[in-house]
Write a protein that holds these residues in place. Structure first.
Motif, PDB file in Angstrom:
ATOM      1  N   ASP A  17      64.681  27.774  45.951  1.00  0.00           N
ATOM      2  CA  ASP A  17      65.841  28.600  45.628  1.00  0.00           C
ATOM      3  C   ASP A  17      66.999  28.311  46.580  1.00  0.00           C
ATOM      4  N   THR A  20      68.462  24.694  45.898  1.00  0.00           N
ATOM      5  CA  THR A  20      69.293  24.584  44.700  1.00  0.00           C
ATOM      6  C   THR A  20      70.622  25.314  44.883  1.00  0.00           C
ATOM      7  N   LYS A  21      70.595  26.444  45.565  1.00  0.00           N
ATOM      8  CA  LYS A  21      71.849  27.164  45.813  1.00  0.00           C
ATOM      9  C   LYS A  21      72.741  26.387  46.772  1.00  0.00           C
ATOM     10  N   ARG A  45      78.401  27.512  38.797  1.00  0.00           N
ATOM     11  CA  ARG A  45      78.428  28.271  40.053  1.00  0.00           C
ATOM     12  C   ARG A  45      79.084  29.598  39.737  1.00  0.00           C
ATOM     13  N   CYS A 117      74.536  37.159  45.007  1.00  0.00           N
ATOM     14  CA  CYS A 117      73.630  36.060  44.627  1.00  0.00           C
ATOM     15  C   CYS A 117      74.381  35.050  43.780  1.00  0.00           C
ATOM     16  N   ASP A 118      74.090  33.785  44.003  1.00  0.00           N
ATOM     17  CA  ASP A 118      74.666  32.736  43.167  1.00  0.00           C
ATOM     18  C   ASP A 118      73.795  32.533  41.941  1.00  0.00           C
ATOM     19  N   GLY A 119      74.444  32.408  40.806  1.00  0.00           N
ATOM     20  CA  GLY A 119      73.757  32.022  39.586  1.00  0.00           C
ATOM     21  C   GLY A 119      74.036  30.556  39.337  1.00  0.00           C
ATOM     22  N   LEU A 120      73.137  29.873  38.697  1.00  0.00           N
ATOM     23  CA  LEU A 120      73.393  28.461  38.440  1.00  0.00           C
ATOM     24  C   LEU A 120      72.873  27.974  37.105  1.00  0.00           C
ATOM     25  N   THR A 132      73.584  34.402  33.606  1.00  0.00           N
ATOM     26  CA  THR A 132      73.362  33.275  34.498  1.00  0.00           C
ATOM     27  C   THR A 132      72.344  33.686  35.553  1.00  0.00           C
ATOM     28  N   ASN A 134      69.177  32.189  38.670  1.00  0.00           N
ATOM     29  CA  ASN A 134      68.831  31.163  39.650  1.00  0.00           C
ATOM     30  C   ASN A 134      67.308  31.022  39.733  1.00  0.00           C
TER      31      ASN A 134
END
Length: 162
Positions: A17, A20-21, A45, A117-120, A132, A134
């Motif tokens: 995780d 990838t972020k 992103r 939190c980042d979604g990808l 989206t 992660n």
């Protein structure tokens, strides 16, 4: 030995995780999109200051992030205790809790550091986009699915689980 494997799975999920972020954060500017499968899948992103499916993302309360961090840390502690008692769990439950624990650690890390939190991963058809997500989110959902399978399996065999 099961305990060691469970925690290795969890920390593997956390590491994947984070990696990838990191790739997304260093190679994409805010809200960049790369089409992987046209009409179905993009890598993007995006940022979510809320929780799952964007809940509480629009809240302007100054206590939103501390409350989310507190609840998330409590959940991580509960999951760690459950994993510590892995000998009481069947294989599906142990794997499910390991995935959930790893994903929860990943999302708590994001809450503590940048507060979001980042979604990808962006799956869609036409103009309809799923939320989206992660690797941490995917691991939590997969782990929940494994827990459901465990419950269905034990119910089918008439076993009582405590």
């Amino acid at each position: 030995m099961r305990r060691v494997i469970a925690f290795l799975i969890a920390f593997g999920v956390f590491g994947l995780d984070r990696w990838t972020k990191w790739i997304i954060q260093t190679r994409f500017s805010a809200y960049d999109t790369k089409t992987v499968i046209p009409g179905f899948f993009n890598i993007v992103r995006s940022e979510n200051p809320g929780v799952a499916f964007g809940m509480f993302a629009d809240s302007s309360s100054v206590s939103r992030t501390p409350i989310l961090i507190g609840v998330s840390i409590a959940a991580v502690i509960l999951l760690a205790v459950m994993l510590w008692r892995i000998d009481r769990l069947d294989g599906f439950s142990a794997a499910g809790l390991s995935l959930i624990f790893g994903g929860a650690i990943g999302n708590v890390f994001d809450r503590v550091r940048p507060g979001k939190c980042d979604g990808l991963l962006d799956f869609y058809t036409g103009s309809y986009h799923w939320y989206t997500f992660n690797i941490a989110d995917a691991s939590i959902c997969t782990g929940a699915g494994l827990l459901i399978l465990s419950m269905l399996k034990s119910h089918k065999h008439g076993e009582a689980r405590a």
